[in-house]
Design a protein around this motif. Structure first.
Motif, PDB file in Angstrom:
ATOM      1  N   UNK A 165     -11.086  -5.258   1.696  1.00  0.00           N
ATOM      2  CA  UNK A 165      -9.712  -5.119   2.668  1.00  0.00           C
ATOM      3  C   UNK A 165      -9.259  -3.267   2.095  1.00  0.00           C
ATOM      4  N   UNK A 166      -8.674  -2.403   3.283  1.00  0.00           N
ATOM      5  CA  UNK A 166      -8.148  -1.273   2.660  1.00  0.00           C
ATOM      6  C   UNK A 166      -7.036  -1.301   1.781  1.00  0.00           C
ATOM      7  N   UNK A 167      -6.187  -0.644   1.868  1.00  0.00           N
ATOM      8  CA  UNK A 167      -4.315  -0.208   0.914  1.00  0.00           C
ATOM      9  C   UNK A 167      -3.642  -0.777   2.165  1.00  0.00           C
ATOM     10  N   UNK A 168      -3.089  -1.357   1.297  1.00  0.00           N
ATOM     11  CA  UNK A 168      -2.302  -2.563   2.156  1.00  0.00           C
ATOM     12  C   UNK A 168      -1.806  -4.146   1.803  1.00  0.00           C
ATOM     13  N   UNK A 169      -1.827  -5.360   2.474  1.00  0.00           N
ATOM     14  CA  UNK A 169      -1.497  -6.364   1.686  1.00  0.00           C
ATOM     15  C   UNK A 169      -2.653  -7.605   2.041  1.00  0.00           C
ATOM     16  N   UNK A 170      -2.878  -7.973   0.836  1.00  0.00           N
ATOM     17  CA  UNK A 170      -3.897  -9.756   1.249  1.00  0.00           C
ATOM     18  C   UNK A 170      -3.067 -11.430   0.725  1.00  0.00           C
ATOM     19  N   UNK A 171      -3.212 -12.215   1.928  1.00  0.00           N
ATOM     20  CA  UNK A 171      -2.964 -13.071   1.238  1.00  0.00           C
ATOM     21  C   UNK A 171      -3.922 -13.987   1.192  1.00  0.00           C
ATOM     22  N   UNK A 172      -3.878 -14.528  -0.555  1.00  0.00           N
ATOM     23  CA  UNK A 172      -4.729 -15.444  -0.131  1.00  0.00           C
ATOM     24  C   UNK A 172      -4.081 -16.746  -0.159  1.00  0.00           C
ATOM     25  N   UNK A 173      -4.741 -17.999   0.521  1.00  0.00           N
ATOM     26  CA  UNK A 173      -4.033 -19.501   0.392  1.00  0.00           C
ATOM     27  C   UNK A 173      -4.120 -20.106  -0.038  1.00  0.00           C
ATOM     28  N   UNK A 209       3.670   1.648  -4.727  1.00  0.00           N
ATOM     29  CA  UNK A 209       2.592   2.308  -5.940  1.00  0.00           C
ATOM     30  C   UNK A 209       3.024   3.406  -6.745  1.00  0.00           C
ATOM     31  N   UNK A 210       3.741   4.117  -5.827  1.00  0.00           N
ATOM     32  CA  UNK A 210       3.893   5.078  -7.345  1.00  0.00           C
ATOM     33  C   UNK A 210       4.428   3.609  -8.340  1.00  0.00           C
ATOM     34  N   UNK A 211       5.415   3.267  -8.793  1.00  0.00           N
ATOM     35  CA  UNK A 211       5.834   2.963  -9.781  1.00  0.00           C
ATOM     36  C   UNK A 211       4.575   1.929 -10.674  1.00  0.00           C
ATOM     37  N   UNK A 232      -1.020  -7.172  -4.027  1.00  0.00           N
ATOM     38  CA  UNK A 232      -0.771  -5.551  -2.889  1.00  0.00           C
ATOM     39  C   UNK A 232      -2.634  -4.390  -3.368  1.00  0.00           C
ATOM     40  N   UNK A 233      -2.737  -3.672  -2.627  1.00  0.00           N
ATOM     41  CA  UNK A 233      -3.918  -3.340  -2.735  1.00  0.00           C
ATOM     42  C   UNK A 233      -3.108  -1.876  -2.539  1.00  0.00           C
ATOM     43  N   UNK A 234      -3.997  -1.133  -4.107  1.00  0.00           N
ATOM     44  CA  UNK A 234      -3.351   0.483  -3.803  1.00  0.00           C
ATOM     45  C   UNK A 234      -4.846   0.889  -4.008  1.00  0.00           C
ATOM     46  N   UNK A 235      -5.667   1.392  -3.395  1.00  0.00           N
ATOM     47  CA  UNK A 235      -6.344   2.574  -3.929  1.00  0.00           C
ATOM     48  C   UNK A 235      -6.092   4.567  -4.624  1.00  0.00           C
ATOM     49  N   UNK A 291       0.314  -0.412   4.489  1.00  0.00           N
ATOM     50  CA  UNK A 291       0.338   1.102   4.012  1.00  0.00           C
ATOM     51  C   UNK A 291       1.380   2.519   4.576  1.00  0.00           C
ATOM     52  N   UNK A 292       1.961   2.297   5.135  1.00  0.00           N
ATOM     53  CA  UNK A 292       2.738   3.256   5.813  1.00  0.00           C
ATOM     54  C   UNK A 292       3.890   3.361   5.205  1.00  0.00           C
ATOM     55  N   UNK A 293       4.530   2.190   4.730  1.00  0.00           N
ATOM     56  CA  UNK A 293       6.206   1.846   3.979  1.00  0.00           C
ATOM     57  C   UNK A 293       6.850   2.865   3.187  1.00  0.00           C
ATOM     58  N   UNK A 294       7.962   2.542   3.254  1.00  0.00           N
ATOM     59  CA  UNK A 294       8.662   2.653   1.930  1.00  0.00           C
ATOM     60  C   UNK A 294       8.016   1.730   1.127  1.00  0.00           C
TER      61      UNK A 294
END
Length: 155
Positions: free
Chosen positions: A117-125, A45-47, A104-107, A36-39
């Motif tokens: 889960x908050x902002x960021x990634x979630x991988x479901x197997x 998210x902007x896209x 990719x979770x984008x509040x 969530x803090x990455x470019x």
């Protein structure tokens, strides 16, 4: 941002995911390298926000959820399909991920979470299942599905 530019951005990411197991290690790697803090997160998210505003993302609605598959699985996307949903304080339809799912979770407002889960990634197997749930506000969620596989259930 256009759909073509969005596709190129997603392809850059899926190139890094190709051939990797959809597991806890990938979840940790995505959140470390593209969290969530990455470019990468800020750009995606902007896209997504721009695509929703322009009407080429989340162009369908059902059951209080805006959604849409923007890209079917393709070689340039390394076999992933790309879906985006727009949800606010709602649970979506139960489904199974035969090949797994990368989210990719984008509040957008509030402290929205997706499946807790908050902002960021979630991988479901592979073989996992859930009723996708956004709580605490509104969120956009980008889904990458290997070979586009998803099976909706009656649960």
């Amino acid at each position: 941002m256009t759909p073509t530019e969005f596709r190129a951005r997603i392809a850059t990411l899926t190139a890094q995911l190709a051939g990797r197991a959809l597991d806890a290690d990938l979840d940790a790697w995505l959140n470390r390298e593209h969290g969530a803090e990455s470019p990468t997160y800020r750009e995606l998210k902007a896209a997504c926000e721009a695509g929703v505003a322009a009407g080429w993302l989340c162009d369908r609605e059902g059951g209080g959820i805006r959604y849409g598959r923007i890209f079917k699985p393709a070689d340039d996307l390394h076999g992933f399909s790309v879906d985006v949903v727009d949800m606010a304080d709602i649970a979506g339809p139960h489904h199974v991920h035969p090949n797994g799912e990368i989210d990719l979770i984008m509040p957008i407002d509030g402290d929205a979470t997706f499946d807790g889960r908050p902002a960021g990634w979630l991988v479901c197997p592979p073989g996992s299942a859930h009723r996708p749930t956004v709580a605490g506000g509104r969120a956009l969620v980008l889904y990458l599905l290997p070979q586009g596989r998803i099976e909706f259930t009656r649960d």
